[in-house]
Design an enzyme around this catalytic site. Sequence first.
Site, short mmCIF file in Angstrom:
data_model
loop_
_atom_site.label_atom_id
_atom_site.label_comp_id
_atom_site.label_asym_id
_atom_site.label_seq_id
_atom_site.Cartn_x
_atom_site.Cartn_y
_atom_site.Cartn_z
N GLY A 116 0.78 -1.25 0.00
CA GLY A 116 0.00 0.00 0.00
C GLY A 116 0.80 1.28 0.00
O GLY A 116 0.33 2.30 -0.50
N GLU A 143 4.27 4.09 5.97
CA GLU A 143 3.06 3.26 5.92
C GLU A 143 1.95 4.02 5.21
O GLU A 143 1.92 5.26 5.23
CB GLU A 143 2.71 2.90 7.38
CG GLU A 143 1.55 1.98 7.63
CD GLU A 143 1.52 0.67 6.88
OE1 GLU A 143 1.56 0.70 5.64
OE2 GLU A 143 1.37 -0.38 7.52
N ASP A 144 1.07 3.30 4.54
CA ASP A 144 -0.04 3.97 3.85
C ASP A 144 -1.10 4.47 4.82
O ASP A 144 -1.55 5.61 4.74
CB ASP A 144 -0.67 3.05 2.79
CG ASP A 144 -1.06 1.67 3.33
OD1 ASP A 144 -0.80 1.37 4.52
OD2 ASP A 144 -1.62 0.87 2.57
N ASP A 194 -4.57 1.92 11.00
CA ASP A 194 -5.97 1.69 11.33
C ASP A 194 -6.03 1.19 12.78
O ASP A 194 -5.97 1.98 13.71
CB ASP A 194 -6.50 0.67 10.30
CG ASP A 194 -7.98 0.43 10.38
OD1 ASP A 194 -8.74 1.29 9.95
OD2 ASP A 194 -8.39 -0.63 10.87
N LYS A 221 -6.31 6.74 11.23
CA LYS A 221 -7.69 6.73 11.74
C LYS A 221 -7.61 6.69 13.26
O LYS A 221 -7.58 5.60 13.84
CB LYS A 221 -8.44 5.50 11.24
CG LYS A 221 -8.69 5.43 9.75
CD LYS A 221 -9.38 4.12 9.38
CE LYS A 221 -9.68 4.02 7.92
NZ LYS A 221 -10.10 2.67 7.50
N PHE A 228 -13.66 3.26 5.30
CA PHE A 228 -12.70 2.58 4.43
C PHE A 228 -12.36 3.47 3.23
O PHE A 228 -13.23 4.07 2.62
CB PHE A 228 -13.30 1.26 3.95
CG PHE A 228 -12.31 0.40 3.25
CD1 PHE A 228 -11.44 -0.40 3.98
CD2 PHE A 228 -12.23 0.39 1.86
CE1 PHE A 228 -10.50 -1.19 3.33
CE2 PHE A 228 -11.29 -0.40 1.21
CZ PHE A 228 -10.44 -1.20 1.95
N ARG A 246 -5.64 1.14 -6.46
CA ARG A 246 -4.28 1.55 -6.06
C ARG A 246 -3.75 2.71 -6.88
O ARG A 246 -2.97 3.52 -6.40
CB ARG A 246 -3.30 0.38 -6.18
CG ARG A 246 -3.48 -0.69 -5.12
CD ARG A 246 -2.21 -1.53 -5.01
NE ARG A 246 -2.46 -2.79 -4.35
CZ ARG A 246 -2.51 -2.98 -3.03
NH1 ARG A 246 -2.32 -1.96 -2.22
NH2 ARG A 246 -2.75 -4.17 -2.54
P1 IMP Z 1 -3.94 -2.02 10.84
O1 IMP Z 1 -5.37 -2.27 11.24
O2 IMP Z 1 -3.43 -0.71 11.38
O3 IMP Z 1 -3.08 -3.18 11.20
O4 IMP Z 1 -3.96 -1.87 9.26
C1 IMP Z 1 -3.32 -2.79 8.46
C2 IMP Z 1 -3.34 -2.47 7.00
O5 IMP Z 1 -4.68 -2.59 6.54
C3 IMP Z 1 -2.91 -1.08 6.57
O6 IMP Z 1 -1.53 -0.91 6.47
C4 IMP Z 1 -3.56 -1.05 5.19
O7 IMP Z 1 -2.73 -1.67 4.24
C5 IMP Z 1 -4.84 -1.80 5.42
N1 IMP Z 1 -5.95 -0.87 5.65
C6 IMP Z 1 -6.46 -0.45 6.83
N2 IMP Z 1 -7.47 0.42 6.64
C7 IMP Z 1 -7.59 0.55 5.29
C8 IMP Z 1 -8.46 1.34 4.44
O8 IMP Z 1 -9.35 2.12 4.86
N3 IMP Z 1 -8.25 1.19 3.11
C9 IMP Z 1 -7.32 0.37 2.57
N4 IMP Z 1 -6.49 -0.36 3.32
C10 IMP Z 1 -6.64 -0.28 4.66
MG MG Z 2 -0.30 -1.03 4.67
#
Ligand code: IMP
Ligand code: MG
Length: 176
Positions: free
Chosen positions: A46, A100-101, A104, A132, A153, A166
């Site tokens: 991402g 990081e993109d 979440d 977020k 999302f 993407r």
């Molecule tokens: P985490 O919940 O912080 O572990 O998020 C893990 C990964 O989920 C992120 O690095 C993104 O690649 C993906 N992700 C989380 N939220 C979104 C979203 O709203 N759109 C697209 N990818 C997401």
């Molecule tokens: Mg990611």
Amino acid sequence: MVTHKGKAFTKLLSASKIFVRVNELAAEIEKHYIGEALCVLSVLDGSFVFTSDLVRAFGRDVEVAFCKYSSYHGQKSSGKITEILPVPDSIAGKHVLIAEDIVDTGLTIKHIESIVRTKNAKSVRIASFLFKPTKLQTGTPPDFVGFEISDKFVIGYGMDYDGFGRNLAAIYQLRF
Ligand code: IMP
Ligand code: MG
């Protein structure tokens, strides 16, 4: 608006707004590493777009490395993290900025951060294009954040839904 498999996404952040913010972020980050070598660790897939814009916005020399961990399926983080491309051992002794993109729940970034520390980086900071804050379950907020967004999302600027979106230059958010 863009649609994919019956889901509609509306524009949240324009390409020009993103461009301005990423350049600001690069300037902010540079101030923390004056006179120090820096390695940007891009978390695939991402963050490939964010990383490429960020490192090109730097007015300084930077090393770029990559890793890939999958944690995520569909619209929800699964919580289980699988190593696909490990953090390279060559980060030892270096100042590492993880790019990081989106943060979440924070589970993925916390996991990667601990691996980077285990591999003896000189310092570790996190730059996340999106954050977020209401979803954060673990760890601390990223050191550098492009935009804080709501719980919805999003796709675009490297991020996908089921492989779609993407290459969109703007950020789009799922309707409803
Ligand atoms: P985490 O919940 O912080 O572990 O998020 C893990 C990964 O989920 C992120 O690095 C993104 O690649 C993906 N992700 C989380 N939220 C979104 C979203 O709203 N759109 C697209 N990818 C997401
Ligand atoms: Mg990611």
